[in-house]
Motif scaffolding. Sequence first.
Motif, PDB file in Angstrom:
ATOM      1  N   GLY A  87       0.843  -1.108   0.068  1.00  0.00           N
ATOM      2  CA  GLY A  87       0.022   0.051  -0.112  1.00  0.00           C
ATOM      3  C   GLY A  87       0.720   1.234   0.065  1.00  0.00           C
ATOM      4  N   ALA A  88       1.900   1.234  -0.691  1.00  0.00           N
ATOM      5  CA  ALA A  88       2.761   2.460  -0.795  1.00  0.00           C
ATOM      6  C   ALA A  88       2.885   3.183  -2.232  1.00  0.00           C
ATOM      7  CB  ALA A  88       4.290   1.810  -0.504  1.00  0.00           C
ATOM      8  N   GLY A  89       3.627   4.082  -2.221  1.00  0.00           N
ATOM      9  CA  GLY A  89       3.983   4.558  -3.586  1.00  0.00           C
ATOM     10  C   GLY A  89       2.454   5.033  -4.333  1.00  0.00           C
ATOM     11  N   GLN A  90       2.067   4.777  -5.426  1.00  0.00           N
ATOM     12  CA  GLN A  90       0.803   5.206  -6.318  1.00  0.00           C
ATOM     13  C   GLN A  90      -0.451   4.493  -5.486  1.00  0.00           C
ATOM     14  OE1 GLN A  90       1.273   5.809 -10.270  1.00  0.00           O
ATOM     15  NE2 GLN A  90       3.347   5.874 -10.490  1.00  0.00           N
ATOM     16  N   PHE A  91      -0.293   3.390  -4.598  1.00  0.00           N
ATOM     17  CA  PHE A  91      -1.406   2.838  -4.543  1.00  0.00           C
ATOM     18  C   PHE A  91      -1.800   3.214  -3.009  1.00  0.00           C
ATOM     19  CE2 PHE A  91       1.352   0.403  -6.939  1.00  0.00           C
ATOM     20  CZ  PHE A  91       0.210  -0.338  -8.138  1.00  0.00           C
ATOM     21  N   PRO A  92      -3.319   3.349  -2.688  1.00  0.00           N
ATOM     22  CA  PRO A  92      -3.729   4.057  -1.454  1.00  0.00           C
ATOM     23  C   PRO A  92      -3.726   3.238  -0.497  1.00  0.00           C
ATOM     24  CG  PRO A  92      -5.579   3.734  -3.394  1.00  0.00           C
ATOM     25  CD  PRO A  92      -4.293   3.239  -3.946  1.00  0.00           C
ATOM     26  N   GLY A  93      -3.801   2.167  -0.804  1.00  0.00           N
ATOM     27  CA  GLY A  93      -3.817   0.838   0.528  1.00  0.00           C
ATOM     28  C   GLY A  93      -3.151  -0.425   0.112  1.00  0.00           C
ATOM     29  N   GLU A  94      -3.173  -1.441   0.727  1.00  0.00           N
ATOM     30  CA  GLU A  94      -2.723  -2.741   0.430  1.00  0.00           C
ATOM     31  C   GLU A  94      -3.659  -3.585  -0.342  1.00  0.00           C
ATOM     32  OE1 GLU A  94      -2.273  -4.837   4.260  1.00  0.00           O
ATOM     33  OE2 GLU A  94      -0.787  -3.460   4.895  1.00  0.00           O
ATOM     34  N   MET A  95      -2.857  -4.088  -1.462  1.00  0.00           N
ATOM     35  CA  MET A  95      -3.557  -4.646  -2.576  1.00  0.00           C
ATOM     36  C   MET A  95      -3.378  -5.907  -2.445  1.00  0.00           C
ATOM     37  SD  MET A  95      -4.789  -1.935  -4.570  1.00  0.00           S
ATOM     38  CE  MET A  95      -4.948  -1.057  -3.078  1.00  0.00           C
TER      39      MET A  95
ATOM     40  N   GLY B 178       2.133   5.638 -15.665  1.00  0.00           N
ATOM     41  CA  GLY B 178       1.793   4.456 -15.113  1.00  0.00           C
ATOM     42  C   GLY B 178       2.619   3.374 -15.383  1.00  0.00           C
ATOM     43  N   SER B 179       3.990   3.598 -15.567  1.00  0.00           N
ATOM     44  CA  SER B 179       4.852   2.381 -16.008  1.00  0.00           C
ATOM     45  C   SER B 179       5.892   2.278 -14.860  1.00  0.00           C
ATOM     46  CB  SER B 179       5.710   2.729 -17.276  1.00  0.00           C
ATOM     47  OG  SER B 179       6.577   3.964 -17.199  1.00  0.00           O
ATOM     48  N   GLY B 180       6.410   1.311 -14.801  1.00  0.00           N
ATOM     49  CA  GLY B 180       7.447   1.039 -13.871  1.00  0.00           C
ATOM     50  C   GLY B 180       8.830   1.811 -14.183  1.00  0.00           C
ATOM     51  N   THR B 181       9.006   2.112 -15.391  1.00  0.00           N
ATOM     52  CA  THR B 181       9.956   3.174 -15.622  1.00  0.00           C
ATOM     53  C   THR B 181       9.924   4.330 -14.979  1.00  0.00           C
ATOM     54  OG1 THR B 181      10.771   2.042 -17.852  1.00  0.00           O
ATOM     55  CG2 THR B 181      11.222   4.083 -17.551  1.00  0.00           C
ATOM     56  N   ALA B 182       8.667   4.992 -15.072  1.00  0.00           N
ATOM     57  CA  ALA B 182       8.469   6.421 -14.499  1.00  0.00           C
ATOM     58  C   ALA B 182       8.639   6.276 -13.196  1.00  0.00           C
ATOM     59  CB  ALA B 182       6.995   6.910 -14.905  1.00  0.00           C
ATOM     60  N   VAL B 183       8.239   5.229 -12.380  1.00  0.00           N
ATOM     61  CA  VAL B 183       8.487   5.005 -10.732  1.00  0.00           C
ATOM     62  C   VAL B 183       9.814   4.987 -10.502  1.00  0.00           C
ATOM     63  CG1 VAL B 183       8.006   3.475  -9.023  1.00  0.00           C
ATOM     64  CG2 VAL B 183       6.236   3.864 -10.606  1.00  0.00           C
ATOM     65  N   THR B 184      10.427   4.142 -11.317  1.00  0.00           N
ATOM     66  CA  THR B 184      12.080   3.907 -10.910  1.00  0.00           C
ATOM     67  C   THR B 184      12.968   5.372 -11.215  1.00  0.00           C
ATOM     68  OG1 THR B 184      12.104   1.464 -11.355  1.00  0.00           O
ATOM     69  CG2 THR B 184      13.999   2.886 -11.714  1.00  0.00           C
ATOM     70  N   SER B 185      12.644   5.995 -12.480  1.00  0.00           N
ATOM     71  CA  SER B 185      13.440   6.935 -12.799  1.00  0.00           C
ATOM     72  C   SER B 185      13.125   8.187 -11.952  1.00  0.00           C
ATOM     73  CB  SER B 185      13.070   7.681 -14.422  1.00  0.00           C
ATOM     74  OG  SER B 185      11.853   7.694 -14.255  1.00  0.00           O
ATOM     75  N   ALA B 186      11.900   8.631 -11.464  1.00  0.00           N
ATOM     76  CA  ALA B 186      11.452   9.629 -10.438  1.00  0.00           C
ATOM     77  C   ALA B 186      12.281   9.138  -9.129  1.00  0.00           C
ATOM     78  CB  ALA B 186      10.084   9.804 -10.465  1.00  0.00           C
ATOM     79  N   ALA B 187      12.125   7.810  -8.624  1.00  0.00           N
ATOM     80  CA  ALA B 187      12.808   7.742  -7.462  1.00  0.00           C
ATOM     81  C   ALA B 187      14.238   7.638  -7.502  1.00  0.00           C
ATOM     82  CB  ALA B 187      12.289   6.161  -7.260  1.00  0.00           C
ATOM     83  N   LEU B 188      14.972   7.140  -8.657  1.00  0.00           N
ATOM     84  CA  LEU B 188      16.364   7.539  -8.676  1.00  0.00           C
ATOM     85  C   LEU B 188      16.855   8.901  -8.635  1.00  0.00           C
ATOM     86  CD1 LEU B 188      19.193   6.296  -9.065  1.00  0.00           C
ATOM     87  CD2 LEU B 188      18.856   6.100 -11.629  1.00  0.00           C
ATOM     88  N   LEU B 189      16.029   9.741  -9.480  1.00  0.00           N
ATOM     89  CA  LEU B 189      16.579  11.313  -9.517  1.00  0.00           C
ATOM     90  C   LEU B 189      16.388  11.847  -8.089  1.00  0.00           C
ATOM     91  CD1 LEU B 189      14.926  12.317 -12.900  1.00  0.00           C
ATOM     92  CD2 LEU B 189      17.305  11.944 -12.281  1.00  0.00           C
ATOM     93  N   LYS B 190      15.450  11.413  -7.509  1.00  0.00           N
ATOM     94  CA  LYS B 190      15.233  11.987  -6.110  1.00  0.00           C
ATOM     95  C   LYS B 190      16.392  11.771  -5.032  1.00  0.00           C
ATOM     96  CE  LYS B 190       9.922  12.153  -5.969  1.00  0.00           C
ATOM     97  NZ  LYS B 190       8.803  11.634  -5.784  1.00  0.00           N
TER      98      LYS B 190
END
Length: 305
Positions: free
Chosen positions: A88-96, A136-148
């Motif tokens: 339930g982390a990141g872009q997810f509002p709760g445990e899926m 909505g891709s894993g690439t977008a999640v990873t790239s943003a996290a790496l830059l941060k």
Amino acid sequence: MRLVAAFFALILPALSFAQNYSIGTGGQSGIYYPLGGALAKVWSDKVEGVNVKAEVTAASVENTIKVVRGDMLAGIAMGNVVLDAYEGAGQFPGEMPVKVLFALYPNLVHALTLQNSGITQLADLKGKRVSLGAPGSGTAVTSAALLKSIGIDPKKDIRAVYLNYSETTNALANGQVDAGFIVGGQGVGAVTQVALTHKVRVLPVSEKDRSKFIAENPAYSSYTIPGDVYNGVGQVDTLSIWNVLVVRADMSDDMAFNLTKAAFENMGDVRKVVKVVEATTKANASRLSGVPLHPGAEKYLNSIN
């Protein structure tokens, strides 16, 4: 006529028995799509009662959401996205309610630019036009996290655009972006193709930056891309994250068992389509720590040597 009627009465229930399902993949220029197509064919041919097609999507996040909603039988997704969904982390509002069928192969972070761009390290991306991957891709999640992680705010410090693999390499080749991220398997087609027509550079992730990022995101690990995987590109140190097949936690044990059995018993056919699934083995099946395997899949994996 009675014999003909009796014949069709016997075969029609069998013909209509198979249920239609889909497997979530990604864009057609990446590895997810041909891999999903190969798995869909194996499952349709080898698992009784299912007819599966590969669906083009924005990849990891979309696939995980659609699996949770029950719109898809399974989805190919990067492990960090599935872990976020489970917790339930990141872009997810709760445990899926998700589980993993089995891990597939590692995705590698390709931070791509042209050799004449003057960009030689990740820190140089500050102030530049950068494609972070499809929405909505894993690439977008990873790239943003790496830059941060290295101190670059994707919302303030770069001019971010969100493009899929082929859009990213086309924009790079046409001078519309200065750099772009592609998080895909070794030898991913989009990078292979642009490297044949342009002199490209894959930016390294330094040991210091890798250590910091992995400490913050333990689903990742270090990886070295060998030289000459891509035309004119030498050895590059980067990050990797395993791709997995995500399914709903309440998928029946029998279905999970049969899907896993069919995939592993026919993996040779899948490898003819997508070479990177040489990494799809029993030993690697549970490489994503933090998200449990589905009990049905685990039952099959425990039954083989």
